[in-house]
Design a protein around this motif. Structure first.
Motif, PDB file in Angstrom:
ATOM      1  N   LEU A 107       0.807  -1.199   0.139  1.00 48.81           N
ATOM      2  CA  LEU A 107       0.026   0.089   0.059  1.00 48.81           C
ATOM      3  C   LEU A 107       0.808   1.061   0.099  1.00 48.81           C
ATOM      4  CD1 LEU A 107      -2.752  -0.905   2.510  1.00 48.81           C
ATOM      5  CD2 LEU A 107      -2.998  -0.496  -0.002  1.00 48.81           C
ATOM      6  N   SER A 108       1.977   1.134   0.806  1.00 45.76           N
ATOM      7  CA  SER A 108       2.773   2.303   0.872  1.00 45.76           C
ATOM      8  C   SER A 108       3.986   2.045   1.633  1.00 45.76           C
ATOM      9  CB  SER A 108       2.077   3.385   1.672  1.00 45.76           C
ATOM     10  OG  SER A 108       1.787   3.038   3.150  1.00 45.76           O
ATOM     11  N   TYR A 109       4.942   2.994   1.640  1.00 46.32           N
ATOM     12  CA  TYR A 109       6.259   2.755   2.336  1.00 46.32           C
ATOM     13  C   TYR A 109       6.308   3.982   3.395  1.00 46.32           C
ATOM     14  CZ  TYR A 109       7.203  -0.058  -1.972  1.00 46.32           C
ATOM     15  OH  TYR A 109       7.109  -0.899  -2.903  1.00 46.32           O
ATOM     16  N   SER A 130       5.877   1.260  19.577  1.00 45.81           N
ATOM     17  CA  SER A 130       6.662   2.204  19.166  1.00 45.81           C
ATOM     18  C   SER A 130       7.768   2.533  20.292  1.00 45.81           C
ATOM     19  CB  SER A 130       6.110   3.882  19.338  1.00 45.81           C
ATOM     20  OG  SER A 130       6.684   4.526  18.909  1.00 45.81           O
ATOM     21  N   LYS A 131       9.103   2.813  19.704  1.00 47.90           N
ATOM     22  CA  LYS A 131      10.132   3.105  20.779  1.00 47.90           C
ATOM     23  C   LYS A 131      10.347   4.609  20.721  1.00 47.90           C
ATOM     24  CE  LYS A 131      12.481  -1.211  19.291  1.00 47.90           C
ATOM     25  NZ  LYS A 131      13.815  -1.980  18.320  1.00 47.90           N
ATOM     26  N   ASP A 132       9.658   5.112  20.013  1.00 45.77           N
ATOM     27  CA  ASP A 132       9.717   6.791  19.999  1.00 45.77           C
ATOM     28  C   ASP A 132       8.602   7.644  20.656  1.00 45.77           C
ATOM     29  OD1 ASP A 132      11.316   8.727  19.813  1.00 45.77           O
ATOM     30  OD2 ASP A 132      11.390   8.989  17.648  1.00 45.77           O
ATOM     31  N   LEU A 133       8.068   7.099  21.570  1.00 45.77           N
ATOM     32  CA  LEU A 133       6.841   7.736  22.121  1.00 45.77           C
ATOM     33  C   LEU A 133       7.024   9.154  22.776  1.00 45.77           C
ATOM     34  CD1 LEU A 133       4.596   4.765  23.865  1.00 45.77           C
ATOM     35  CD2 LEU A 133       4.123   6.078  21.658  1.00 45.77           C
ATOM     36  N   GLU A 134       8.139   9.330  23.213  1.00 44.94           N
ATOM     37  CA  GLU A 134       8.559  10.456  23.842  1.00 44.94           C
ATOM     38  C   GLU A 134       8.481  11.602  22.981  1.00 44.94           C
ATOM     39  OE1 GLU A 134      12.118  10.238  25.985  1.00 44.94           O
ATOM     40  OE2 GLU A 134      11.419   8.793  27.657  1.00 44.94           O
ATOM     41  N   ASN A 135       8.790  11.184  21.609  1.00 41.72           N
ATOM     42  CA  ASN A 135       8.922  12.343  20.577  1.00 41.72           C
ATOM     43  C   ASN A 135       7.516  12.332  19.619  1.00 41.72           C
ATOM     44  OD1 ASN A 135      11.515  13.117  21.010  1.00 41.72           O
ATOM     45  ND2 ASN A 135      12.363  11.590  19.887  1.00 41.72           N
ATOM     46  N   GLY A 136       6.462  11.765  20.447  1.00 43.13           N
ATOM     47  CA  GLY A 136       5.379  11.792  19.838  1.00 43.13           C
ATOM     48  C   GLY A 136       4.978  10.612  18.535  1.00 43.13           C
ATOM     49  N   ILE A 137       5.964   9.952  18.458  1.00 39.49           N
ATOM     50  CA  ILE A 137       5.741   8.998  17.317  1.00 39.49           C
ATOM     51  C   ILE A 137       4.935   7.671  17.680  1.00 39.49           C
ATOM     52  CG2 ILE A 137       7.008   7.588  15.356  1.00 39.49           C
ATOM     53  CD1 ILE A 137       9.156   9.615  15.538  1.00 39.49           C
ATOM     54  N   MET A 138       3.854   7.578  17.173  1.00 40.82           N
ATOM     55  CA  MET A 138       3.027   6.385  17.818  1.00 40.82           C
ATOM     56  C   MET A 138       3.130   5.109  16.752  1.00 40.82           C
ATOM     57  SD  MET A 138      -0.286   8.825  18.026  1.00 40.82           S
ATOM     58  CE  MET A 138      -1.417   7.670  18.956  1.00 40.82           C
ATOM     59  N   MET A 139       3.439   5.371  15.599  1.00 41.49           N
ATOM     60  CA  MET A 139       3.477   4.126  14.661  1.00 41.49           C
ATOM     61  C   MET A 139       4.499   4.331  13.508  1.00 41.49           C
ATOM     62  SD  MET A 139       0.622   2.092  12.460  1.00 41.49           S
ATOM     63  CE  MET A 139       0.780   0.750  11.529  1.00 41.49           C
ATOM     64  N   LYS A 140       5.270   3.571  13.260  1.00 40.96           N
ATOM     65  CA  LYS A 140       6.394   3.559  12.189  1.00 40.96           C
ATOM     66  C   LYS A 140       6.329   2.296  11.360  1.00 40.96           C
ATOM     67  CE  LYS A 140       9.999   6.177  12.088  1.00 40.96           C
ATOM     68  NZ  LYS A 140      11.429   6.674  12.328  1.00 40.96           N
ATOM     69  N   SER A 141       6.249   2.228  10.199  1.00 37.36           N
ATOM     70  CA  SER A 141       6.326   1.024   9.425  1.00 37.36           C
ATOM     71  C   SER A 141       6.900   1.117   8.070  1.00 37.36           C
ATOM     72  CB  SER A 141       4.927   0.569   8.980  1.00 37.36           C
ATOM     73  OG  SER A 141       4.782  -0.621   8.017  1.00 37.36           O
ATOM     74  N   THR A 142       7.998   0.392   7.765  1.00 41.52           N
ATOM     75  CA  THR A 142       8.802   0.511   6.545  1.00 41.52           C
ATOM     76  C   THR A 142       7.964   0.232   5.266  1.00 41.52           C
ATOM     77  OG1 THR A 142      10.586  -0.418   7.866  1.00 41.52           O
ATOM     78  CG2 THR A 142      10.699  -0.527   5.421  1.00 41.52           C
ATOM     79  N   THR A 143       7.051  -0.925   5.598  1.00 49.42           N
ATOM     80  CA  THR A 143       5.999  -1.160   4.301  1.00 49.42           C
ATOM     81  C   THR A 143       4.638  -1.580   4.978  1.00 49.42           C
ATOM     82  OG1 THR A 143       8.019  -2.001   3.137  1.00 49.42           O
ATOM     83  CG2 THR A 143       5.957  -2.328   2.089  1.00 49.42           C
ATOM     84  N   LEU A 144       3.643  -1.076   4.420  1.00 45.04           N
ATOM     85  CA  LEU A 144       2.326  -1.470   4.688  1.00 45.04           C
ATOM     86  C   LEU A 144       1.723  -2.250   3.592  1.00 45.04           C
ATOM     87  CD1 LEU A 144       0.477   1.635   6.392  1.00 45.04           C
ATOM     88  CD2 LEU A 144       1.400  -0.616   7.497  1.00 45.04           C
ATOM     89  N   PHE A 145       1.213  -3.559   3.817  1.00 46.76           N
ATOM     90  CA  PHE A 145       0.309  -4.364   3.034  1.00 46.76           C
ATOM     91  C   PHE A 145      -0.923  -4.387   3.296  1.00 46.76           C
ATOM     92  CE2 PHE A 145       4.971  -5.750   2.146  1.00 46.76           C
ATOM     93  CZ  PHE A 145       4.806  -6.102   1.006  1.00 46.76           C
ATOM     94  N   PRO A 146      -1.821  -4.573   2.262  1.00 50.50           N
ATOM     95  CA  PRO A 146      -3.162  -4.947   2.815  1.00 50.50           C
ATOM     96  C   PRO A 146      -3.420  -6.181   3.199  1.00 50.50           C
ATOM     97  CG  PRO A 146      -3.052  -4.971   0.034  1.00 50.50           C
ATOM     98  CD  PRO A 146      -1.413  -4.591   0.953  1.00 50.50           C
ATOM     99  N   HIS A 147      -4.372  -6.683   4.014  1.00 50.39           N
ATOM    100  CA  HIS A 147      -4.795  -7.823   4.425  1.00 50.39           C
ATOM    101  C   HIS A 147      -6.136  -8.322   3.952  1.00 50.39           C
ATOM    102  CE1 HIS A 147      -1.052  -8.235   6.959  1.00 50.39           C
ATOM    103  NE2 HIS A 147      -1.044  -6.915   7.125  1.00 50.39           N
ATOM    104  N   THR A 148      -6.141  -9.555   3.848  1.00 50.81           N
ATOM    105  CA  THR A 148      -7.429 -10.060   3.532  1.00 50.81           C
ATOM    106  C   THR A 148      -7.747 -11.462   3.940  1.00 50.81           C
ATOM    107  OG1 THR A 148      -8.907 -10.650   1.292  1.00 50.81           O
ATOM    108  CG2 THR A 148      -6.490 -10.881   1.187  1.00 50.81           C
ATOM    109  N   ASN A 149      -9.039 -11.808   4.030  1.00 47.43           N
ATOM    110  CA  ASN A 149      -9.248 -13.034   4.346  1.00 47.43           C
ATOM    111  C   ASN A 149     -10.026 -14.090   3.383  1.00 47.43           C
ATOM    112  OD1 ASN A 149     -11.845 -12.040   4.063  1.00 47.43           O
ATOM    113  ND2 ASN A 149     -12.854 -12.558   5.846  1.00 47.43           N
TER     114      ASN A 149
END
Length: 275
Positions: A107-109, A130-149
């Motif tokens: 989906l995205s990078y 998240s390892k960086d909550l103190e700086n306000g970063i809640m989520m980081k993902s190198t690559t996002l893929f869609p998921h389906t059943n």
């Protein structure tokens, strides 16, 4: 399957066999394995990241196994990479026949969600690490893929608890990502909280279902922990009383949100009680 395959060498050879990539093209290397872990994992990750810079991405299919945590963590850090675990021929059929496009199409990078601190403090975060909550970063993902059943696309939920130090100020979320075509996108979401909220307020049924599943997962975790630690009849009796209350809660909430798919969780609870 006994660790005799050199995955790093296999990845290197596969990459060398691919033809040169044109401007709007991407290549994907698919590796099928029954190894739970990869020897020389750091070397493997380094090579996978290096070839991803040339738009040669990686998908690993584990056949009849569950990968080690170290492997899963390393794969999630590789740009464009993903992995799947298959335990039956039905799983393979579902992915190849019905979910193949989702398996190979990101989906995205460089997806990131952060919040502007100041009048808010993040107390807890669910749905991401998240390892960086103190700086306000809640989520980081190198690559996002869609998921389906196989029939429906599945989304993820990020759930967080905040402390409002000064009411009346908006909560601002910053969301950024890079499209598959390389274009960077940035969005800002502003959340205004009502001055008063009922304890059981849910803005929509999707959020309510999220809370149901969160409580269900927590109950299963606690149930397994307590059951493994005690053989006392009194403790077991109390445990099964809690299970009965959880069943009632699940049944009530399933009818309220009108989602019959929750019945599978309810059936699982009932089977556990009968053991």
């Amino acid at each position: 399957c006994q660790g005799g395959s050199d995955m790093t060498t296999a990845l290197s050879v596969a990459s060398s066999l691919l033809p040169p990539i044109t401007k709007n093209e991407e290549h994907r290397i698919v590796i099928l394995t029954c190894q739970k872990e990869i020897p020389n994992l750091e070397d493997f990750g380094f090579l996978a990241n290096r070839i991803s810079e040339k738009k040669k991405y990686l998908t690993i299919l584990g056949m009849g196994i569950l990968f080690e945590n170290s492997f899963a963590q390393k794969t999630s850090q590789i740009r464009g990479a993903n992995y799947f675990e298959f335990n039956s021929s039905e799983d393979v059929y579902e992915m190849i026949e019905e979910g193949f496009e989702y398996m190979i199409t990101p989906l995205s990078y460089d997806f990131e969600i952060s919040f502007q601190a100041g009048y808010f403090q993040l107390e807890n975060l669910f749905g991401a690490k998240s390892k960086d909550l103190e700086n306000g970063i809640m989520m980081k993902s190198t690559t996002l893929f869609p998921h389906t059943n196989g029939k429906l696309l599945r989304g993820g939920v990020l759930w967080f608890k905040i402390e409002i130090s000064e009411p009346g100020f908006p909560f601002i979320l910053n969301i950024s990502w890079i499209e598959v075509n390389g274009q960077r996108r940035v969005k800002k979401a502003i959340v205004d909280f009502p001055e008063t909220l009922d304890e059981h307020f849910f803005e929509n049924s999707g959020l309510r279902k999220m809370v149901i599943l969160y409580r269900y997962a927590n109950f299963l975790r606690d149930f397994a922990r307590v059951r493994a630690k005690t053989d006392a009849d009194s403790a077991k009796l109390e445990l099964f009383k809690k299970m009965a209350r959880m069943e009632e809660y699940m049944q009530r909430e399933m009818e309220f949100v009108g989602d019959e798919t929750l019945e599978q969780e309810l059936i699982y609870l009932q089977k556990m009680r009968m053991r």
